[in-house]
Design an enzyme around this catalytic site. Structure first.
Site, PDB file in Angstrom:
ATOM      1  N   TYR A  53     -20.861  -9.593  12.704  1.00  0.00           N
ATOM      2  CA  TYR A  53     -20.946 -10.332  11.343  1.00  0.00           C
ATOM      3  C   TYR A  53     -21.651  -9.362  10.460  1.00  0.00           C
ATOM      4  CZ  TYR A  53     -18.879 -14.848  10.959  1.00  0.00           C
ATOM      5  OH  TYR A  53     -18.223 -16.028  10.891  1.00  0.00           O
ATOM      6  N   GLU A  55     -21.819  -9.441   6.612  1.00  0.00           N
ATOM      7  CA  GLU A  55     -21.771  -9.981   5.154  1.00  0.00           C
ATOM      8  C   GLU A  55     -22.427  -9.179   4.311  1.00  0.00           C
ATOM      9  OE1 GLU A  55     -21.640 -12.516   7.525  1.00  0.00           O
ATOM     10  OE2 GLU A  55     -20.843 -14.358   6.550  1.00  0.00           O
ATOM     11  N   ASP A 199      -0.732  -3.946  -8.628  1.00  0.00           N
ATOM     12  CA  ASP A 199      -0.744  -4.104  -7.266  1.00  0.00           C
ATOM     13  C   ASP A 199       0.224  -3.241  -6.667  1.00  0.00           C
ATOM     14  OD1 ASP A 199       0.001  -5.076  -4.750  1.00  0.00           O
ATOM     15  OD2 ASP A 199       0.203  -7.427  -5.444  1.00  0.00           O
ATOM     16  N   THR A 225      -2.339  -3.572   0.073  1.00  0.00           N
ATOM     17  CA  THR A 225      -2.249  -3.883   1.245  1.00  0.00           C
ATOM     18  C   THR A 225      -2.199  -2.467   2.016  1.00  0.00           C
ATOM     19  OG1 THR A 225       0.014  -4.032   1.333  1.00  0.00           O
ATOM     20  CG2 THR A 225      -1.236  -5.987   1.410  1.00  0.00           C
ATOM     21  N   LYS A 228       1.723  -1.318   4.769  1.00  0.00           N
ATOM     22  CA  LYS A 228       2.962  -1.273   4.410  1.00  0.00           C
ATOM     23  C   LYS A 228       3.414   0.365   4.580  1.00  0.00           C
ATOM     24  CE  LYS A 228       3.744  -5.414   1.762  1.00  0.00           C
ATOM     25  NZ  LYS A 228       2.295  -5.988   1.386  1.00  0.00           N
ATOM     26  N   ARG A 234      -3.023  -4.199   9.351  1.00  0.00           N
ATOM     27  CA  ARG A 234      -2.824  -5.311   8.355  1.00  0.00           C
ATOM     28  C   ARG A 234      -4.001  -5.469   7.842  1.00  0.00           C
ATOM     29  NH1 ARG A 234       1.559  -8.261   7.773  1.00  0.00           N
ATOM     30  NH2 ARG A 234       2.500  -6.965   9.168  1.00  0.00           N
TER      31      ARG A 234
HETATM   32  N1  DSN Z   1       5.350 -10.204   2.453  1.00  0.00           N
HETATM   33  C1  DSN Z   1       5.252  -8.804   1.339  1.00  0.00           C
HETATM   34  C2  DSN Z   1       6.550  -8.330   1.436  1.00  0.00           C
HETATM   35  O1  DSN Z   1       7.434  -8.469   2.203  1.00  0.00           O
HETATM   36  O2  DSN Z   1       6.784  -7.831   0.466  1.00  0.00           O
HETATM   37  C3  DSN Z   1       4.535  -9.165   0.108  1.00  0.00           C
HETATM   38  O3  DSN Z   1       3.411  -9.870   0.356  1.00  0.00           O
END
Ligand code: DSN
Length: 414
Positions: A53, A55, A199, A225, A228, A234
């Protein structure tokens, strides 16, 4: 990974993981938001850091025993800043939507007006859709892409901004295949006194690899994120100007989250190190070349692509002219081992569960080593699977071809 303990202790979960490994190895991953992480990125998230933990932030935690966790998080932050030329980075967000929630908490009060791209035009649920917290808590006004060109019409954005006087403008999308005019967005936002929020979840790896324009030095705050095109675990992160650092950190913890996932932060750090290497720029370039080649091959076969092509890693194919909707196309492709995601098209007459298009992306197949010369085969299989969607034996034949081809390209970490 060899899973030697899991194999003995929990056969059901072990078997499911092994089956997923087989599915990934034998199938072709064309979901634009998916990718394969390296073995090092995998290892960095499967270790004892999950026991801790922590925080708070490095040097200012609410629990003891933070010596090594602080090392990990500091490294992740410094690498993230270097990768995107950011003044401040917070690497704790657990995933994309919580990261976006922290951005909104930090800059807005409930009821404040925000501009975001409409979902069926390529935006994301967390950019103001009524079923999402963003649309419930804030007064989102949605802009659209031009129905002729499929591109964002910046004059229209300026007009809406002037009329609505939002507190924030959101740019950066989930199903938009063109370069984004970050500077123009910033000018429009400045002219009405709005904050700028990008974003870049989809394109972060292409930006890090120098293939697309970077909004981080331009915008007030940027979320992404990490799993990707960036090819990390993730999770997510937020970058911002130094003047907003404190408010972003407070919004992530204690505003939005509790204990950060330090094993995932370690893995993010490893992915950032990989993305700082020249080979990653080469990877990002190949992702875009493959996407352009695949879009070209599909158009040669008569498919209609929203905006007529792509500048990035993805394309949205309008399936209406083929007499199928996006779900039927997705299901036909699943039968031959090709994964895509159904997608709305701009002004889609159909509902999101049965939209008119499919979104196709090249980040995963590029990681596997497929190149521009392979895109004709990929386009032909997509086309043949949709044409033969009711012909079991033809579908099985295509599936065998896809499998044989995919097995020539090993997946890192398997
Ligand atoms: N689920 C993602 C996508 O496939 O673009 C976005 O959150």
């Amino acid at each position: 990974m060899n899973y030697k303990f899991l194999q003995n202790q929990d056969k059901e979960i072990f078997d499911a993981i092994k089956n997923e490994e087989k599915r990934q190895a034998e199938g072709m991953e064309l979901i634009a938001s998916e990718n394969y992480v390296s073995a090092a990125v995998l290892e960095a998230m499967a270790n004892v850091l999950t026991n801790k933990y922590s925080e708070g932030y490095p040097g200012r935690r609410y629990y003891g025993g933070q010596d090594f966790v602080d090392v990990v998080e500091n490294i992740a932050v410094e690498r993230a800043k270097k990768l995107f030329n950011a003044e401040h980075a917070n690497v704790q967000p657990l995933s994309g939507s919580p990261a976006n929630a922290a951005v909104y908490i930090s800059f807005l009060r409930p009821g404040d007006k925000v501009l975001g791209l409409k979902l069926d035009h390529g935006g994301h649920l967390s950019h103001g859709h009524p079923v999402n917290f963003s649309g419930m808590l804030y007064d989102f006004v949605q802009y659209e892409v031009n129905s002729e060109t499929g591109r964002i019409d910046m004059d229209k954005v300026a007009e809406i901004a002037k009329k609505e006087k939002p507190k924030m403008i959101v740019a950066g999308y989930s199903a938009y295949s063109r370069e984004i005019e970050w500077k123009k967005f910033k000018e429009i936002a400045d002219s009405v006194g709005a904050f700028t929020f990008a974003d870049i979840a989809h394109t972060a790896g292409l930006i890090a690899g120098g293939q697309m324009d970077n909004p981080v030095p331009i915008f007030d705050v940027v979320s992404t994120t990490t799993h990707k095109t960036l090819r990390g675990p993730r999770g997510a992160m937020i970058m911002c100007k130094a003047e907003f650092a404190k408010q972003i950190d407070r919004a992530v913890f204690p505003g939005m989250q509790g204990g950060p996932h330090e094993h995932i932060i370690a893995s993010k750090a490893v992915a950032f190190k990989e993305a700082l290497k020249p080979e990653f720029a080469d990877y990002a370039e190949r992702v875009v070349k493959n996407a352009k080649a695949l879009a070209g091959e599909l158009m040669d076969l008569g498919h209609k692509i929203v905006s007529g092509g792509t500048d990035n890693h993805l394309m949205v194919v309008d399936m209406a002219s083929r007499g199928v909707d996006g779900r039927e196309a997705e299901e036909a492709l699943d039968k031959v081992g090709i994964s895509v995601s159904r997608s709305t098209i701009p002004n889609d007459p159909n509902p999101p569960m049965r939209p008119s298009g499919v979104r196709i992306g090249t980040p995963a197949i590029t990681t596997r080593g497929m190149g521009e010369g392979d895109m004709k085969k990929v386009a032909d299989w997509i086309d043949a699977a949709i044409k033969n969607r009711d012909n079991e034996s033809e579908l099985n034949k295509i599936k065998e071809e896809v499998k044989e081809f995919c097995l020539m390209f090993p997946i890192p970490g398997i």
